[in-house]
Design a protein around this motif. Sequence first.
Motif, mmCIF file in Angstrom:
data_model
loop_
_atom_site.group_PDB
_atom_site.id
_atom_site.type_symbol
_atom_site.label_atom_id
_atom_site.label_comp_id
_atom_site.label_asym_id
_atom_site.label_seq_id
_atom_site.Cartn_x
_atom_site.Cartn_y
_atom_site.Cartn_z
ATOM 1 N N SER A 121 0.788 -1.241 0.000
ATOM 2 C CA SER A 121 0.000 0.000 0.000
ATOM 3 C C SER A 121 0.821 1.293 0.000
ATOM 4 N N VAL A 122 2.150 1.211 0.004
ATOM 5 C CA VAL A 122 2.989 2.407 -0.129
ATOM 6 C C VAL A 122 3.773 2.344 -1.424
ATOM 7 N N GLY A 123 4.260 1.168 -1.766
ATOM 8 C CA GLY A 123 5.074 1.007 -2.963
ATOM 9 C C GLY A 123 6.551 1.007 -2.623
ATOM 10 N N ARG A 124 7.349 1.424 -3.591
ATOM 11 C CA ARG A 124 8.808 1.377 -3.458
ATOM 12 C C ARG A 124 9.318 2.585 -2.676
ATOM 13 N N VAL A 125 10.224 2.310 -1.757
ATOM 14 C CA VAL A 125 10.924 3.339 -0.998
ATOM 15 C C VAL A 125 12.405 3.091 -1.218
ATOM 16 N N ARG A 126 13.120 4.129 -1.634
ATOM 17 C CA ARG A 126 14.538 3.978 -1.986
ATOM 18 C C ARG A 126 15.385 4.922 -1.147
ATOM 19 N N PHE A 127 16.450 4.375 -0.582
ATOM 20 C CA PHE A 127 17.407 5.155 0.193
ATOM 21 C C PHE A 127 18.789 4.941 -0.400
ATOM 22 N N GLU A 128 19.553 6.018 -0.515
ATOM 23 C CA GLU A 128 20.930 5.936 -1.015
ATOM 24 C C GLU A 128 21.870 6.287 0.126
ATOM 25 N N PHE A 129 22.869 5.429 0.347
ATOM 26 C CA PHE A 129 23.784 5.569 1.463
ATOM 27 C C PHE A 129 25.186 5.885 0.977
ATOM 28 N N SER A 130 25.897 6.713 1.720
ATOM 29 C CA SER A 130 27.280 7.019 1.384
ATOM 30 C C SER A 130 28.159 5.823 1.722
ATOM 31 N N SER A 131 29.361 5.837 1.192
ATOM 32 C CA SER A 131 30.284 4.721 1.443
ATOM 33 C C SER A 131 30.541 4.595 2.939
ATOM 34 N N GLY A 132 30.812 3.395 3.364
ATOM 35 C CA GLY A 132 31.077 3.164 4.772
ATOM 36 C C GLY A 132 29.856 2.762 5.574
ATOM 37 N N SER A 133 28.676 2.813 4.975
ATOM 38 C CA SER A 133 27.457 2.409 5.678
ATOM 39 C C SER A 133 27.341 0.890 5.634
ATOM 40 N N ASP A 134 26.997 0.293 6.759
ATOM 41 C CA ASP A 134 26.903 -1.156 6.853
ATOM 42 C C ASP A 134 25.503 -1.612 6.445
ATOM 43 N N LEU A 135 25.286 -1.698 5.140
ATOM 44 C CA LEU A 135 23.970 -2.074 4.627
ATOM 45 C C LEU A 135 23.644 -3.531 4.908
ATOM 46 N N LEU A 136 24.642 -4.371 5.006
ATOM 47 C CA LEU A 136 24.370 -5.780 5.293
ATOM 48 C C LEU A 136 23.809 -5.957 6.701
ATOM 49 N N GLN A 137 24.226 -5.120 7.628
ATOM 50 C CA GLN A 137 23.656 -5.138 8.983
ATOM 51 C C GLN A 137 22.178 -4.758 8.918
ATOM 52 N N ILE A 138 21.858 -3.748 8.126
ATOM 53 C CA ILE A 138 20.466 -3.323 7.979
ATOM 54 C C ILE A 138 19.646 -4.428 7.327
ATOM 55 N N CYS A 139 20.194 -5.079 6.319
ATOM 56 C CA CYS A 139 19.485 -6.184 5.657
ATOM 57 C C CYS A 139 19.230 -7.333 6.622
ATOM 58 N N ALA A 140 20.187 -7.630 7.474
ATOM 59 C CA ALA A 140 20.001 -8.688 8.477
ATOM 60 C C ALA A 140 18.870 -8.323 9.432
ATOM 61 N N LEU A 141 18.825 -7.056 9.838
ATOM 62 C CA LEU A 141 17.749 -6.577 10.716
ATOM 63 C C LEU A 141 16.389 -6.725 10.025
ATOM 64 N N ILE A 142 16.301 -6.304 8.770
ATOM 65 C CA ILE A 142 15.055 -6.402 8.022
ATOM 66 C C ILE A 142 14.658 -7.871 7.864
ATOM 67 N N SER A 143 15.610 -8.707 7.539
ATOM 68 C CA SER A 143 15.325 -10.134 7.351
ATOM 69 C C SER A 143 14.785 -10.772 8.630
ATOM 70 N N GLU A 144 15.365 -10.400 9.760
ATOM 71 C CA GLU A 144 14.877 -10.920 11.038
ATOM 72 C C GLU A 144 13.402 -10.587 11.249
ATOM 73 N N GLN A 145 12.996 -9.427 10.786
ATOM 74 C CA GLN A 145 11.640 -8.966 11.024
ATOM 75 C C GLN A 145 10.619 -9.485 10.019
ATOM 76 N N VAL A 146 11.052 -9.728 8.776
ATOM 77 C CA VAL A 146 10.070 -10.071 7.754
ATOM 78 C C VAL A 146 10.050 -11.552 7.382
ATOM 79 N N LEU A 147 11.070 -12.312 7.751
ATOM 80 C CA LEU A 147 11.099 -13.730 7.371
ATOM 81 C C LEU A 147 10.587 -14.618 8.487
#
Length: 124
Positions: free
Chosen positions: A98-124
């Motif tokens: 009901s919202v659609g796509r949300v896109r965020f762009e991160f500068s170098s040095g951001s730990d996106l894999l940590q964020i993905c692990a957090l999201i995965s814990e919540q949605v899987l």
Amino acid sequence: MIDFENSEFLKLRAVDPSSFSAALNPLLIPGEEIVAGFKTVRDGVVFTNKRVIAINVQGITGKKVDYTSLPYKKIQSYSVETAGMFDLDGELELWFSSVGRVRFEFSSGSDLLQICALISEQVL
């Protein structure tokens, strides 16, 4: 609500999550904790253990602020593009029902894999 179709948060950089505490504590529910925080010049994105909160500072003075709550339970899928050798920025795309796509762009040095692990814990 932030218009995610016509607006993107650009070059979010990691900041101390506690820097958002004063502004967000009134919005958090019991047991909810800020896990990670990212900021541009004025805007920000906070990942808690329950949701993503997008912060859009508006106007010249910055007194008007829009907080958009995006619960993890509404995420249908996500995609991450980590930084590379020539493209130093990373991107995270989330698809919410009901919202659609949300896109965020991160500068170098951001730990996106940590964020993905957090999201995965919540949605899987």
